[in-house]
Design an enzyme around this catalytic site. Structure first.
Site, PDB file in Angstrom:
ATOM      1  N   LEU A 181     -21.517  49.102 -15.721  1.00 43.62           N
ATOM      2  CA  LEU A 181     -21.521  47.458 -15.870  1.00 43.62           C
ATOM      3  C   LEU A 181     -21.957  46.922 -14.162  1.00 43.62           C
ATOM      4  O   LEU A 181     -21.760  47.411 -13.357  1.00 43.62           O
ATOM      5  CB  LEU A 181     -20.535  46.894 -16.363  1.00 43.62           C
ATOM      6  N   ASP A 182     -22.834  45.713 -14.535  1.00 47.62           N
ATOM      7  CA  ASP A 182     -23.460  45.446 -13.350  1.00 47.62           C
ATOM      8  C   ASP A 182     -22.161  44.869 -12.593  1.00 47.62           C
ATOM      9  O   ASP A 182     -21.153  44.337 -13.208  1.00 47.62           O
ATOM     10  CB  ASP A 182     -24.320  44.306 -13.458  1.00 47.62           C
ATOM     11  N   PRO A 183     -22.054  44.492 -11.129  1.00 44.39           N
ATOM     12  CA  PRO A 183     -20.906  44.278 -10.426  1.00 44.39           C
ATOM     13  C   PRO A 183     -20.588  42.740 -10.952  1.00 44.39           C
ATOM     14  O   PRO A 183     -19.455  42.552 -11.105  1.00 44.39           O
ATOM     15  CB  PRO A 183     -21.537  44.068  -8.914  1.00 44.39           C
ATOM     16  N   PHE A 184     -21.683  41.841 -11.347  1.00 44.81           N
ATOM     17  CA  PHE A 184     -21.021  40.389 -11.904  1.00 44.81           C
ATOM     18  C   PHE A 184     -20.716  40.442 -13.235  1.00 44.81           C
ATOM     19  O   PHE A 184     -20.099  39.524 -13.583  1.00 44.81           O
ATOM     20  CB  PHE A 184     -22.479  39.344 -11.879  1.00 44.81           C
ATOM     21  N   ALA A 185     -20.760  41.498 -13.875  1.00 46.09           N
ATOM     22  CA  ALA A 185     -20.092  41.707 -15.294  1.00 46.09           C
ATOM     23  C   ALA A 185     -18.905  41.991 -15.350  1.00 46.09           C
ATOM     24  O   ALA A 185     -18.261  42.730 -14.479  1.00 46.09           O
ATOM     25  CB  ALA A 185     -21.107  42.607 -16.008  1.00 46.09           C
TER      26      ALA A 185
END
Length: 333
Positions: free
Chosen positions: A72-76
């Site tokens: 999962l991307d950091p912003f997600a």
């Protein structure tokens, strides 16, 4: 006469201290790592990479072996299943599984990364209604092609694409075939469009948001992303890192894990008597019909248990004529 020896006797000074060097106290030895087998349904917070989340959870369990099941991307935020011990043998199944996301698409603003972490590169007026959005969304249901973004972990010549992007280099990328199983609108308050997506592995929701913005003629980027499902697993029962830490000591935290077969619930189950279980664990193929063992109707992957104690033995492939072939075995069985 003054006694000039008292201070030295009470606080001996080493040669290193006299030379201005500080002597560090020896570090306390780390506790030995203990076997941990199971799955943590983690609700990943925003701002933390998947690998950092894994490292933190691994330390809380003092576990020797762990892995996650899809970045999962950091912003997600949202569901990040973490596998420990024997569960890591089956993590590939979740990597291959369909995923479900809820996303907020910011219409009218494009960024260089396709999400909130990038710089704004274009802005356009947003003049679309719900009927136009529904018509545009219909174009993205089913099999589609996506060009992977430059800001991704895909590698070229051993280096992730995002490193090229940060250096201002754009590389040609081949389109990939993915499947959008479902795409629905959850709400629209211009310029924010909230959607729910269930898709095949390898789908970039950032790219879907950007492509949807282009189809509407205004451009877009992803304002927020939350994963709510991975294969048969959902956010129900998921824990934050803070909740997991507060669960207690290692043994209490271990009790919060799903068992290893929590990853395998979509596969039919086969129960083997003790003697057949022993042979299965030795890698032997078993003729289930001949042995009088009930078998699922259809061939394919199955989860296999020892009948006497309901212990998971691993997964097998059910072949023609109800022949069961071992696939991945659990060493703790």
């Amino acid at each position: 006469m003054a006694d000039n020896t008292t201070a030295d006797a009470a606080s001996p000074i080493s040669g290193n201290e006299k030379r201005g060097k500080r002597i560090q106290a020896p570090r306390a030895p780390r506790p030995p790592r203990v076997p941990v087998h199971g799955v943590l349904l983690l609700d990943k917070p925003v701002g933390l990479s998947s690998n950092d989340a894994l490292i933190r959870a691994k330390r809380m369990l003092n576990a020797p072996k762990a892995g996650h099941t899809g970045t999962l991307d950091p912003f997600a935020t949202g569901l990040l299943p973490l596998c420990f011990g024997e569960a890591t043998k089956f993590s590939q199944d979740l990597l291959e599984a369909d995923k479900t996301y809820e996303a907020v698409v910011h219409l009218g603003v494009k960024t260089d990364t396709g999400d909130t972490e990038g710089q704004v590169i274009a802005e356009r007026a947003v003049d679309v209604d719900i009927a136009q959005i529904e018509a545009a969304m219909a174009r993205f249901r089913g099999p589609i092609s996506q060009v992977p973004p430059m800001h991704s972990a895909l590698k070229r010549d051993g280096k992730p694409l995002y490193e090229y992007a940060r250096a201002g280099i754009t590389l040609e990328r081949e389109a990939r075939d993915v499947v959008i199983h479902s795409l629905e609108m959850l709400g629209y308050q211009a310029p924010m469009l909230t959607i729910r997506v269930t898709c095949s592995k390898g789908t970039y929701i950032r790219v879907l948001g950007e492509d949807l913005g282009e189809a509407l003629g205004c451009g877009a980027h992803l304002n927020a992303l939350r994963r709510t499902g991975v294969g048969p697993l959902s956010l129900q029962g998921a824990m934050t890192l803070e909740q997991f830490d507060a669960a207690g000591e290692v043994e209490q935290r271990k009790a919060a894990l799903l068992p290893v077969d929590g990853l395998l619930q979509s596969f039919p189950a086969v129960q083997l008597p003790d003697e057949l279980a022993r042979r299965f664990l030795h890698g032997q193929r078993l003729p289930l019909a001949k042995e009088g063992v009930a078998a699922p109707e259809h061939s394919g992957r199955v989860r296999v248990y020892r009948e006497s104690d309901a212990v998971l033995l691993g997964t097998g492939l059910l072949q023609e004529y109800s022949i069961l072939a071992p696939e991945r075995l659990v060493s703790t069985a």
